[in-house]
Scaffold this motif. Structure first.
Motif, PDB file in Angstrom:
ATOM      1  N   ILE A  21      -1.393  35.244 -11.484  1.00  0.00           N
ATOM      2  CA  ILE A  21      -0.383  35.423 -12.517  1.00  0.00           C
ATOM      3  C   ILE A  21      -0.557  34.324 -13.556  1.00  0.00           C
ATOM      4  CG2 ILE A  21       2.087  35.442 -12.985  1.00  0.00           C
ATOM      5  CD1 ILE A  21       2.467  36.449 -10.122  1.00  0.00           C
ATOM      6  N   PRO A  43       1.562  32.959 -16.326  1.00  0.00           N
ATOM      7  CA  PRO A  43       2.796  32.921 -17.123  1.00  0.00           C
ATOM      8  C   PRO A  43       2.637  31.986 -18.321  1.00  0.00           C
ATOM      9  CG  PRO A  43       3.038  31.538 -15.198  1.00  0.00           C
ATOM     10  CD  PRO A  43       1.685  32.198 -15.092  1.00  0.00           C
ATOM     11  N   LYS A  86       8.117  36.962 -25.322  1.00  0.00           N
ATOM     12  CA  LYS A  86       7.644  37.835 -24.247  1.00  0.00           C
ATOM     13  C   LYS A  86       7.946  39.265 -24.658  1.00  0.00           C
ATOM     14  CE  LYS A  86       7.994  34.784 -20.308  1.00  0.00           C
ATOM     15  NZ  LYS A  86       8.458  34.643 -18.941  1.00  0.00           N
ATOM     16  N   GLY A 104       7.335  41.974 -22.606  1.00  0.00           N
ATOM     17  CA  GLY A 104       7.509  42.809 -21.433  1.00  0.00           C
ATOM     18  C   GLY A 104       6.918  42.091 -20.245  1.00  0.00           C
ATOM     19  N   HIS A 105       6.718  42.813 -19.163  1.00  0.00           N
ATOM     20  CA  HIS A 105       6.165  42.211 -17.954  1.00  0.00           C
ATOM     21  C   HIS A 105       4.679  41.929 -18.150  1.00  0.00           C
ATOM     22  CE1 HIS A 105       5.908  41.167 -13.779  1.00  0.00           C
ATOM     23  NE2 HIS A 105       4.879  42.000 -13.639  1.00  0.00           N
ATOM     24  N   GLY A 106       4.338  40.659 -18.360  1.00  0.00           N
ATOM     25  CA  GLY A 106       2.945  40.268 -18.487  1.00  0.00           C
ATOM     26  C   GLY A 106       2.352  40.450 -19.856  1.00  0.00           C
ATOM     27  N   SER A 107       3.166  40.721 -20.880  1.00  0.00           N
ATOM     28  CA  SER A 107       2.627  40.838 -22.235  1.00  0.00           C
ATOM     29  C   SER A 107       3.416  39.921 -23.168  1.00  0.00           C
ATOM     30  CB  SER A 107       2.678  42.283 -22.722  1.00  0.00           C
ATOM     31  OG  SER A 107       3.999  42.742 -22.750  1.00  0.00           O
ATOM     32  N   ASN A 152      -1.693  41.537 -23.474  1.00  0.00           N
ATOM     33  CA  ASN A 152      -1.526  41.387 -22.045  1.00  0.00           C
ATOM     34  C   ASN A 152      -2.022  40.010 -21.614  1.00  0.00           C
ATOM     35  OD1 ASN A 152      -1.906  41.599 -19.160  1.00  0.00           O
ATOM     36  ND2 ASN A 152      -1.628  43.800 -19.441  1.00  0.00           N
TER      37      ASN A 152
END
Length: 101
Positions: free
Chosen positions: A36, A38, A71, A73-76, A92
């Motif tokens: 991951i 972040p 951010k 979204g999730h991971g972008s 991403n």
């Protein structure tokens, strides 16, 4: 004929269970190796060069630095140039790398 239908249904259920078990095992193996990445707002990142060709063999694989502005979204993440000009589409995290100055 009734017995064959019962056997066919049992075989179908058994195949479904094997398939679900296989999917869980593959997911476990994939998730074990995922790293991951972040990023926080105002972090500096490099982004992967999108169009590479064989003629650009000695060009860098990453360009930048860019600033993370939000951010998406999730991971972008949404990026901006260093002067504050936002870049159109979110990127991403797999295509980004932390920039150390």
């Amino acid at each position: 004929m009734d017995r064959e239908l019962d056997i066919a249904e049992e075989l179908r259920d058994e195949a479904h269970l094997k398939h679900a078990s296989y999917q869980q095992e593959v997911a476990r193996g994939y998730n074990k190796n995922v790293r991951i990445r972040p990023f926080n707002v105002d972090d500096l990142v490099l982004r992967e060069v999108v169009q590479k060709s064989k003629k650009t063999k000695f060009k860098p694989n990453y360009e930048g630095p860019f600033r993370v502005i939000a951010k998406a979204g999730h991971g972008s993440y949404k990026l901006a140039e260093m002067d504050g000009t936002p870049i159109g589409n979110p990127w991403n995290a797999t295509k980004l790398r932390k920039f150390y100055a």
